[in-house]
Motif scaffolding. Structure first.
Motif, PDB file in Angstrom:
ATOM      1  N   THR A   1       0.635  -1.149   0.039  1.00 49.53           N
ATOM      2  CA  THR A   1       0.037   0.085  -0.078  1.00 49.53           C
ATOM      3  C   THR A   1       0.834   1.367   0.140  1.00 49.53           C
ATOM      4  N   ALA A   2       1.857   1.321   0.668  1.00 46.16           N
ATOM      5  CA  ALA A   2       2.842   2.640   0.712  1.00 46.16           C
ATOM      6  C   ALA A   2       3.533   2.549  -0.688  1.00 46.16           C
ATOM      7  N   TYR A   3       3.842   1.488  -1.281  1.00 48.84           N
ATOM      8  CA  TYR A   3       4.502   1.503  -2.556  1.00 48.84           C
ATOM      9  C   TYR A   3       3.645   2.171  -3.535  1.00 48.84           C
ATOM     10  N   ALA A   4       2.473   1.539  -3.445  1.00 52.58           N
ATOM     11  CA  ALA A   4       1.307   2.081  -4.534  1.00 52.58           C
ATOM     12  C   ALA A   4       1.031   3.658  -4.286  1.00 52.58           C
ATOM     13  N   SER A   5       1.019   3.878  -3.190  1.00 52.30           N
ATOM     14  CA  SER A   5       1.063   5.542  -2.614  1.00 52.30           C
ATOM     15  C   SER A   5       2.256   6.434  -3.108  1.00 52.30           C
ATOM     16  N   VAL A   6       3.404   5.715  -3.332  1.00 52.44           N
ATOM     17  CA  VAL A   6       4.586   6.300  -3.677  1.00 52.44           C
ATOM     18  C   VAL A   6       4.742   6.461  -5.026  1.00 52.44           C
ATOM     19  N   ILE A   7       4.402   5.164  -5.650  1.00 48.22           N
ATOM     20  CA  ILE A   7       4.699   5.372  -7.228  1.00 48.22           C
ATOM     21  C   ILE A   7       3.400   5.859  -8.044  1.00 48.22           C
ATOM     22  N   GLY A   8       2.240   6.047  -7.377  1.00 46.94           N
ATOM     23  CA  GLY A   8       1.039   6.416  -7.988  1.00 46.94           C
ATOM     24  C   GLY A   8       0.466   7.554  -7.246  1.00 46.94           C
ATOM     25  N   ALA A   9      -0.397   7.141  -6.260  1.00 49.96           N
ATOM     26  CA  ALA A   9      -1.062   8.180  -5.449  1.00 49.96           C
ATOM     27  C   ALA A   9      -1.682   7.524  -4.058  1.00 49.96           C
ATOM     28  N   PRO A  10      -1.629   8.319  -3.140  1.00 51.71           N
ATOM     29  CA  PRO A  10      -2.513   7.930  -1.976  1.00 51.71           C
ATOM     30  C   PRO A  10      -3.893   7.657  -2.273  1.00 51.71           C
ATOM     31  N   PHE A  11      -4.597   6.812  -1.585  1.00 50.63           N
ATOM     32  CA  PHE A  11      -6.104   6.578  -1.837  1.00 50.63           C
ATOM     33  C   PHE A  11      -6.917   7.836  -1.249  1.00 50.63           C
ATOM     34  N   VAL A  12      -7.530   8.573  -2.103  1.00 48.08           N
ATOM     35  CA  VAL A  12      -8.389   9.681  -1.620  1.00 48.08           C
ATOM     36  C   VAL A  12      -9.652   9.311  -2.543  1.00 48.08           C
ATOM     37  N   PRO A  13     -10.732   8.932  -1.680  1.00 45.03           N
ATOM     38  CA  PRO A  13     -12.212   8.478  -2.404  1.00 45.03           C
ATOM     39  C   PRO A  13     -12.739  10.025  -2.970  1.00 45.03           C
ATOM     40  N   ALA A  14     -13.239   9.977  -4.276  1.00 43.12           N
ATOM     41  CA  ALA A  14     -13.728  10.963  -4.524  1.00 43.12           C
ATOM     42  C   ALA A  14     -15.313  11.267  -4.245  1.00 43.12           C
ATOM     43  N   TYR A  15     -15.847  12.502  -4.186  1.00 47.63           N
ATOM     44  CA  TYR A  15     -17.151  12.552  -3.952  1.00 47.63           C
ATOM     45  C   TYR A  15     -18.248  12.019  -4.866  1.00 47.63           C
ATOM     46  N   ARG A  16     -19.223  11.791  -4.540  1.00 50.17           N
ATOM     47  CA  ARG A  16     -20.152  11.009  -5.546  1.00 50.17           C
ATOM     48  C   ARG A  16     -20.330  11.955  -6.617  1.00 50.17           C
ATOM     49  N   SER A  17     -20.450  13.324  -6.295  1.00 49.33           N
ATOM     50  CA  SER A  17     -20.756  14.346  -7.400  1.00 49.33           C
ATOM     51  C   SER A  17     -19.694  14.415  -8.269  1.00 49.33           C
ATOM     52  N   GLN A  18     -18.409  14.350  -7.917  1.00 53.35           N
ATOM     53  CA  GLN A  18     -17.460  14.238  -8.661  1.00 53.35           C
ATOM     54  C   GLN A  18     -16.893  12.977  -9.723  1.00 53.35           C
ATOM     55  N   VAL A  19     -17.680  12.079  -9.042  1.00 53.65           N
ATOM     56  CA  VAL A  19     -17.584  10.327  -9.732  1.00 53.65           C
ATOM     57  C   VAL A  19     -18.648  10.814 -11.084  1.00 53.65           C
ATOM     58  N   ARG A  20     -19.862  11.406 -10.855  1.00 52.09           N
ATOM     59  CA  ARG A  20     -20.615  11.612 -11.910  1.00 52.09           C
ATOM     60  C   ARG A  20     -19.920  12.646 -12.874  1.00 52.09           C
ATOM     61  N   ASP A  21     -19.197  13.497 -12.542  1.00 54.93           N
ATOM     62  CA  ASP A  21     -18.411  14.539 -13.346  1.00 54.93           C
ATOM     63  C   ASP A  21     -17.504  13.794 -14.139  1.00 54.93           C
ATOM     64  N   ILE A  22     -16.720  13.001 -13.457  1.00 56.46           N
ATOM     65  CA  ILE A  22     -15.675  11.988 -14.088  1.00 56.46           C
ATOM     66  C   ILE A  22     -16.224  11.413 -15.443  1.00 56.46           C
ATOM     67  N   VAL A  23     -17.376  10.950 -14.989  1.00 57.66           N
ATOM     68  CA  VAL A  23     -18.118   9.768 -15.855  1.00 57.66           C
ATOM     69  C   VAL A  23     -18.545  10.565 -16.885  1.00 57.66           C
ATOM     70  N   SER A  24     -19.203  11.892 -16.926  1.00 54.18           N
ATOM     71  CA  SER A  24     -19.654  12.511 -17.918  1.00 54.18           C
ATOM     72  C   SER A  24     -18.620  13.237 -18.656  1.00 54.18           C
ATOM     73  N   ALA A  25     -17.603  13.541 -18.115  1.00 56.65           N
ATOM     74  CA  ALA A  25     -16.442  14.219 -18.895  1.00 56.65           C
ATOM     75  C   ALA A  25     -15.820  13.155 -19.766  1.00 56.65           C
ATOM     76  N   ALA A  26     -15.966  12.037 -19.591  1.00 51.48           N
ATOM     77  CA  ALA A  26     -15.071  11.109 -20.409  1.00 51.48           C
ATOM     78  C   ALA A  26     -15.990  10.818 -21.628  1.00 51.48           C
ATOM     79  N   GLY A  27     -17.139  11.404 -21.705  1.00 50.45           N
ATOM     80  CA  GLY A  27     -18.081  11.113 -22.952  1.00 50.45           C
ATOM     81  C   GLY A  27     -18.005   9.653 -23.340  1.00 50.45           C
ATOM     82  N   ILE A  28     -18.667   8.900 -22.484  1.00 44.58           N
ATOM     83  CA  ILE A  28     -18.855   7.356 -22.897  1.00 44.58           C
ATOM     84  C   ILE A  28     -19.934   7.158 -23.854  1.00 44.58           C
ATOM     85  N   GLU A  29     -19.442   6.213 -24.732  1.00 46.36           N
ATOM     86  CA  GLU A  29     -20.159   5.675 -25.824  1.00 46.36           C
ATOM     87  C   GLU A  29     -20.198   4.290 -25.579  1.00 46.36           C
TER      88      GLU A  29
END
Length: 172
Positions: free
Chosen positions: A19-47
């Motif tokens: 888990t420490a290794y993953a945080s160092v080479i990628g990012a620490p775990f920070v859950p997104a707010y539900r509204s931002q998850v919706r924004d992420i999916v919308s921004a991706a323009g899924i087809e």
């Protein structure tokens, strides 16, 4: 006493260190707010038919949201064993069938069939991933970065809301 020492060592070796290794080479775990998850999916323009990769799947909440956005195939990668297990449980509980989460480093996986790549990674890692994406993705692929931009690239869109992280969208 010996059993406690062995258990502590095993937890450290198989959960804490990865888990420490993953945080160092990628990012620490920070859950997104539900509204931002919706924004992420919308921004991706899924087809329908899109192939979506999440680089650093965390607890699987974004992958689940992508999977529910249509007739798509979602693949997530996670290095932290505990988060990987949480993501797998999340998929099972929500009965998601069009998503797979792997306990694997995405650097060793080809992304050339992706229509969409999403990630929340630290700035230095974003720069390394940008090179991989530029080399592997086809024209028209969409990239969504949560919180940190790809410095050398011009985003096609930026979603900014007060008190929330920015979402950057790029097109190859």
């Amino acid at each position: 006493m010996f059993a406690i020492a062995v258990l502590t060592t095993l937890v450290t070796l198989f959960i804490v260190l990865p888990t420490a290794y993953a945080s160092v080479i990628g990012a620490p775990f920070v859950p997104a707010y539900r509204s931002q998850v919706r924004d992420i999916v919308s921004a991706a323009g899924i087809e329908d038919g899109d192939i979506i990769y999440e680089l650093g799947a965390g607890n699987g909440q974004v992958a689940v949201a992508f999977a529910g956005s249509g007739n798509v195939k979602v693949t997530g990668f996670e290095l932290a064993p505990l988060l990987y297990l949480l993501a797998k449980i999340n998929l099972k509980l929500k009965r998601v069938r069009n998503c797979r989460i792997y306990l694997r480093n995405f650097y060793n996986y080809p992304l050339n069939d992706a229509n969409v790549v999403y990630f929340f990674l630290m700035p230095k890692t974003v720069e390394v991933v940008a090179k991989k994406l530029a080399a592997e993705l086809r024209p028209g692929a969409r990239i969504v970065s949560y919180a940190f931009p790809i410095r050398e690239w011009a985003p096609s869109a930026v979603i900014e809301k007060p008190g929330q992280q920015r979402i950057f969208v790029y097109k190859i």
